[in-house]
Design a protein around this motif. Sequence first.
Motif, PDB file in Angstrom:
ATOM      1  N   GLU A 196       0.801  -1.218   0.000  1.00 55.44           N
ATOM      2  CA  GLU A 196       0.000   0.000   0.000  1.00 55.44           C
ATOM      3  C   GLU A 196       0.839   1.275   0.000  1.00 55.44           C
ATOM      4  OE1 GLU A 196      -2.614  -0.236   3.338  1.00 55.44           O
ATOM      5  OE2 GLU A 196      -3.981  -1.666   2.374  1.00 55.44           O
ATOM      6  N   ARG A 197       1.992   1.259   0.703  1.00 50.95           N
ATOM      7  CA  ARG A 197       2.758   2.492   0.883  1.00 50.95           C
ATOM      8  C   ARG A 197       4.177   2.424   0.311  1.00 50.95           C
ATOM      9  NH1 ARG A 197       4.174   5.190   4.693  1.00 50.95           N
ATOM     10  NH2 ARG A 197       4.946   3.567   6.088  1.00 50.95           N
ATOM     11  N   GLY A 198       4.636   1.202  -0.005  1.00 48.57           N
ATOM     12  CA  GLY A 198       5.974   1.062  -0.529  1.00 48.57           C
ATOM     13  C   GLY A 198       7.048   0.893   0.515  1.00 48.57           C
ATOM     14  N   CYS A 199       6.644   0.854   1.792  1.00 51.47           N
ATOM     15  CA  CYS A 199       7.605   0.634   2.871  1.00 51.47           C
ATOM     16  C   CYS A 199       6.874   0.149   4.116  1.00 51.47           C
ATOM     17  CB  CYS A 199       8.392   1.905   3.181  1.00 51.47           C
ATOM     18  SG  CYS A 199       7.389   3.277   3.785  1.00 51.47           S
ATOM     19  N   PHE A 200       7.654  -0.264   5.117  1.00 52.61           N
ATOM     20  CA  PHE A 200       7.096  -0.755   6.373  1.00 52.61           C
ATOM     21  C   PHE A 200       7.878  -0.118   7.512  1.00 52.61           C
ATOM     22  CE2 PHE A 200       7.007  -4.308   9.658  1.00 52.61           C
ATOM     23  CZ  PHE A 200       5.706  -4.068  10.064  1.00 52.61           C
ATOM     24  N   THR A 201       7.223   0.723   8.302  1.00 51.44           N
ATOM     25  CA  THR A 201       7.881   1.404   9.412  1.00 51.44           C
ATOM     26  C   THR A 201       7.516   0.711  10.717  1.00 51.44           C
ATOM     27  OG1 THR A 201       6.050   2.998   9.552  1.00 51.44           O
ATOM     28  CG2 THR A 201       7.972   3.613   8.227  1.00 51.44           C
ATOM     29  N   ILE A 202       8.529   0.284  11.451  1.00 51.57           N
ATOM     30  CA  ILE A 202       8.317  -0.478  12.673  1.00 51.57           C
ATOM     31  C   ILE A 202       9.185   0.108  13.782  1.00 51.57           C
ATOM     32  CG2 ILE A 202      10.022  -2.191  11.889  1.00 51.57           C
ATOM     33  CD1 ILE A 202       8.529  -4.283  13.561  1.00 51.57           C
ATOM     34  N   ALA A 203       8.594   0.273  14.956  1.00 51.34           N
ATOM     35  CA  ALA A 203       9.323   0.746  16.131  1.00 51.34           C
ATOM     36  C   ALA A 203       9.323  -0.361  17.180  1.00 51.34           C
ATOM     37  CB  ALA A 203       8.683   2.014  16.692  1.00 51.34           C
ATOM     38  N   LEU A 204      10.498  -0.665  17.685  1.00 48.50           N
ATOM     39  CA  LEU A 204      10.669  -1.763  18.630  1.00 48.50           C
ATOM     40  C   LEU A 204      10.930  -1.232  20.032  1.00 48.50           C
ATOM     41  CD1 LEU A 204      13.084  -3.919  16.447  1.00 48.50           C
ATOM     42  CD2 LEU A 204      10.594  -4.088  16.575  1.00 48.50           C
ATOM     43  N   SER A 205      10.793  -2.124  20.998  1.00 51.29           N
ATOM     44  CA  SER A 205      11.083  -1.783  22.383  1.00 51.29           C
ATOM     45  C   SER A 205      12.025  -2.843  22.944  1.00 51.29           C
ATOM     46  CB  SER A 205       9.778  -1.712  23.193  1.00 51.29           C
ATOM     47  OG  SER A 205      10.003  -1.184  24.478  1.00 51.29           O
ATOM     48  N   GLY A 206      12.211  -2.825  24.259  1.00 56.32           N
ATOM     49  CA  GLY A 206      13.104  -3.799  24.882  1.00 56.32           C
ATOM     50  C   GLY A 206      12.353  -5.008  25.406  1.00 56.32           C
ATOM     51  N   GLY A 207      12.820  -5.561  26.516  1.00 59.80           N
ATOM     52  CA  GLY A 207      12.171  -6.723  27.107  1.00 59.80           C
ATOM     53  C   GLY A 207      12.334  -7.963  26.255  1.00 59.80           C
ATOM     54  N   PRO A 208      11.283  -8.781  26.173  1.00 60.51           N
ATOM     55  CA  PRO A 208      11.384 -10.063  25.456  1.00 60.51           C
ATOM     56  C   PRO A 208      11.185  -9.969  23.952  1.00 60.51           C
ATOM     57  CG  PRO A 208       9.192  -9.848  26.385  1.00 60.51           C
ATOM     58  CD  PRO A 208       9.951  -8.595  26.788  1.00 60.51           C
ATOM     59  N   VAL A 211      12.913  -8.990  21.245  1.00 61.32           N
ATOM     60  CA  VAL A 211      13.894  -9.541  20.312  1.00 61.32           C
ATOM     61  C   VAL A 211      13.856 -11.064  20.323  1.00 61.32           C
ATOM     62  CG1 VAL A 211      16.338  -9.730  19.769  1.00 61.32           C
ATOM     63  CG2 VAL A 211      15.398  -7.536  20.464  1.00 61.32           C
ATOM     64  N   ASN A 212      13.716 -11.646  21.494  1.00 58.79           N
ATOM     65  CA  ASN A 212      13.675 -13.106  21.586  1.00 58.79           C
ATOM     66  C   ASN A 212      12.500 -13.702  20.829  1.00 58.79           C
ATOM     67  OD1 ASN A 212      16.001 -13.376  23.133  1.00 58.79           O
ATOM     68  ND2 ASN A 212      14.898 -13.146  25.062  1.00 58.79           N
ATOM     69  N   ASN A 217      19.104  -1.501  23.795  1.00 59.34           N
ATOM     70  CA  ASN A 217      18.085  -2.170  22.979  1.00 59.34           C
ATOM     71  C   ASN A 217      18.580  -2.351  21.545  1.00 59.34           C
ATOM     72  OD1 ASN A 217      16.248  -2.387  25.072  1.00 59.34           O
ATOM     73  ND2 ASN A 217      15.156  -0.506  24.548  1.00 59.34           N
ATOM     74  N   TYR A 218      19.320  -1.355  21.059  1.00 59.85           N
ATOM     75  CA  TYR A 218      19.885  -1.456  19.719  1.00 59.85           C
ATOM     76  C   TYR A 218      20.815  -2.663  19.607  1.00 59.85           C
ATOM     77  CZ  TYR A 218      23.079  -0.621  15.849  1.00 59.85           C
ATOM     78  OH  TYR A 218      23.844  -0.787  14.720  1.00 59.85           O
ATOM     79  N   LYS A 219      21.710  -2.814  20.559  1.00 55.77           N
ATOM     80  CA  LYS A 219      22.660  -3.922  20.523  1.00 55.77           C
ATOM     81  C   LYS A 219      21.931  -5.270  20.534  1.00 55.77           C
ATOM     82  CE  LYS A 219      26.235  -6.152  23.395  1.00 55.77           C
ATOM     83  NZ  LYS A 219      27.188  -6.486  22.319  1.00 55.77           N
ATOM     84  N   MET A 220      20.934  -5.401  21.400  1.00 59.30           N
ATOM     85  CA  MET A 220      20.190  -6.661  21.487  1.00 59.30           C
ATOM     86  C   MET A 220      19.436  -6.944  20.195  1.00 59.30           C
ATOM     87  SD  MET A 220      18.787  -6.808  25.431  1.00 59.30           S
ATOM     88  CE  MET A 220      18.312  -5.090  25.604  1.00 59.30           C
ATOM     89  N   THR A 221      18.868  -5.889  19.588  1.00 53.65           N
ATOM     90  CA  THR A 221      18.134  -6.061  18.338  1.00 53.65           C
ATOM     91  C   THR A 221      19.073  -6.393  17.192  1.00 53.65           C
ATOM     92  OG1 THR A 221      16.534  -4.425  19.119  1.00 53.65           O
ATOM     93  CG2 THR A 221      16.443  -5.023  16.793  1.00 53.65           C
ATOM     94  N   GLU A 258      21.991  -7.930  17.366  1.00 52.20           N
ATOM     95  CA  GLU A 258      22.501  -9.292  17.506  1.00 52.20           C
ATOM     96  C   GLU A 258      21.416 -10.330  17.261  1.00 52.20           C
ATOM     97  OE1 GLU A 258      24.185  -9.342  21.398  1.00 52.20           O
ATOM     98  OE2 GLU A 258      26.033  -8.317  20.784  1.00 52.20           O
ATOM     99  N   GLY A 259      20.192 -10.027  17.682  1.00 52.37           N
ATOM    100  CA  GLY A 259      19.122 -11.020  17.585  1.00 52.37           C
ATOM    101  C   GLY A 259      18.331 -10.995  16.299  1.00 52.37           C
ATOM    102  N   LEU A 260      18.356  -9.855  15.565  1.00 52.40           N
ATOM    103  CA  LEU A 260      17.520  -9.743  14.371  1.00 52.40           C
ATOM    104  C   LEU A 260      18.236  -9.067  13.200  1.00 52.40           C
ATOM    105  CD1 LEU A 260      14.685  -9.985  13.002  1.00 52.40           C
ATOM    106  CD2 LEU A 260      14.185  -7.718  13.949  1.00 52.40           C
ATOM    107  N   LEU A 261      18.705  -7.841  13.407  1.00 55.97           N
ATOM    108  CA  LEU A 261      19.209  -7.034  12.297  1.00 55.97           C
ATOM    109  C   LEU A 261      20.386  -7.671  11.579  1.00 55.97           C
ATOM    110  CD1 LEU A 261      19.039  -3.465  13.901  1.00 55.97           C
ATOM    111  CD2 LEU A 261      17.333  -4.622  12.481  1.00 55.97           C
ATOM    112  N   SER A 262      21.244  -8.366  12.315  1.00 58.96           N
ATOM    113  CA  SER A 262      22.421  -8.988  11.692  1.00 58.96           C
ATOM    114  C   SER A 262      22.081 -10.266  10.944  1.00 58.96           C
ATOM    115  CB  SER A 262      23.475  -9.293  12.766  1.00 58.96           C
ATOM    116  OG  SER A 262      22.972 -10.236  13.703  1.00 58.96           O
ATOM    117  N   LYS A 263      20.842 -10.723  11.076  1.00 60.74           N
ATOM    118  CA  LYS A 263      20.451 -12.010  10.485  1.00 60.74           C
ATOM    119  C   LYS A 263      19.523 -11.866   9.281  1.00 60.74           C
ATOM    120  CE  LYS A 263      20.696 -14.035  15.134  1.00 60.74           C
ATOM    121  NZ  LYS A 263      22.017 -14.635  14.958  1.00 60.74           N
TER     122      LYS A 263
END
Length: 271
Positions: A40-52, A54-55, A92-96, A98-103
Motif C-alpha cells: 500500500e505504501r511502498g515501505c514498512f515502518t516499525i518501532a521496537l522496544s526492549g524486554g522479550p 527480540v527473543n 536495545n539497539y545492541k540486542m536487536t 545481535e538477535g535480528l538485524l544482523s540475520k
Amino acid sequence: MTTTHEAKKNTELRVFEFSHELATDLAEYVAQLSEISVKERGCFTIALSGGPIVNVMRKLCESPYQKMLDWSKWYVLWADERAVAKTHAESNYKMTKEGLLSKVPILNSHVYSINDTLTVEEAATDYEFTIRQLVKARTISVSKTNDCPKFDLILLSVGPTGSVASLHPNHPALELTDDWVTFITDSPEPPPERITFTMPVLNSASNLVIIATGEDKAWAVQQSVSQMSENVGLGVSVPAKMVTPAEGKVVWFVDKEASKEIQFESDNFEL
C-alpha cells in the motif's frame, strides 16, 4: 493451543499455551502487516522496544519469513531506548542487532538508533528531529487526528506495573501531548536514563502489539485489557491501559501465565 478474545474497543487478546506458539503467531502477524504496508505504501515502518521482544521475533530470521519478506522496505526505529552506548549490554539497539538485524537483509541506512554521544535530553530532541524528517519525506505516515507520526507497527512489551516503552505509572511523561519523544532520568529499573515515545505517538500507530509473558505480568494484563478492571487503586495510572488508538488496533500476545488473572466470562470478553 491459542485462544483469541475481543477485549475493549480496537483491542484483541491472544493467549498462547506455549512460547513457541506465541513466537510463530507473532512472526506471521508481523509478516502480514509488512506485506500489506509495502503493497500500500511502498515501505514498512516499525518501532521496537526492549524486554522479550527480540527473543520472540527471532522466528522472523527463519524460513519462510527470512526470504519471503521484503526487508529492503523495512525502516526500523525504537519506541524506547536506554541512554547507554550502542555496545553496552543494556542497549536495545545492541540486542536487536545481535538477535535480528544482523540475520536479515535490512538496509543499514533504514535503521535509526539514538545518538549515544549526546546527553539523554539532547538524544530525545535529536531522535524526534529524525522522526520528523522521516515524516517530511513521507516514509512515516501522519495521523489524521493529531498530526503525530503514524507507524505501521509499534512493538511493545508490558512490565509488571503496566509500563510500556519507558512510560511508567504516574510518571509526568504520561501527560505530555505535544512532544513525540521525551526522556526520563528516573526509571524504576536500571539504567535510569532513557528516551521514549510519548503516549500520543503510541496511540497514533496503525498497529500495536503488546507482549506479556510470565506470571509477574498477570496483574498488568488484567488491568489493561479487561473492561471490568476497576481495582487499580485511586490515583494510579496504568500506561498499558492508556494505549487506546483512535484509528489503529492493539493486539496483545500473552502466554498462559500472564493471563491468569483474567476471568473471561465476567470481564466482558467475547470468545
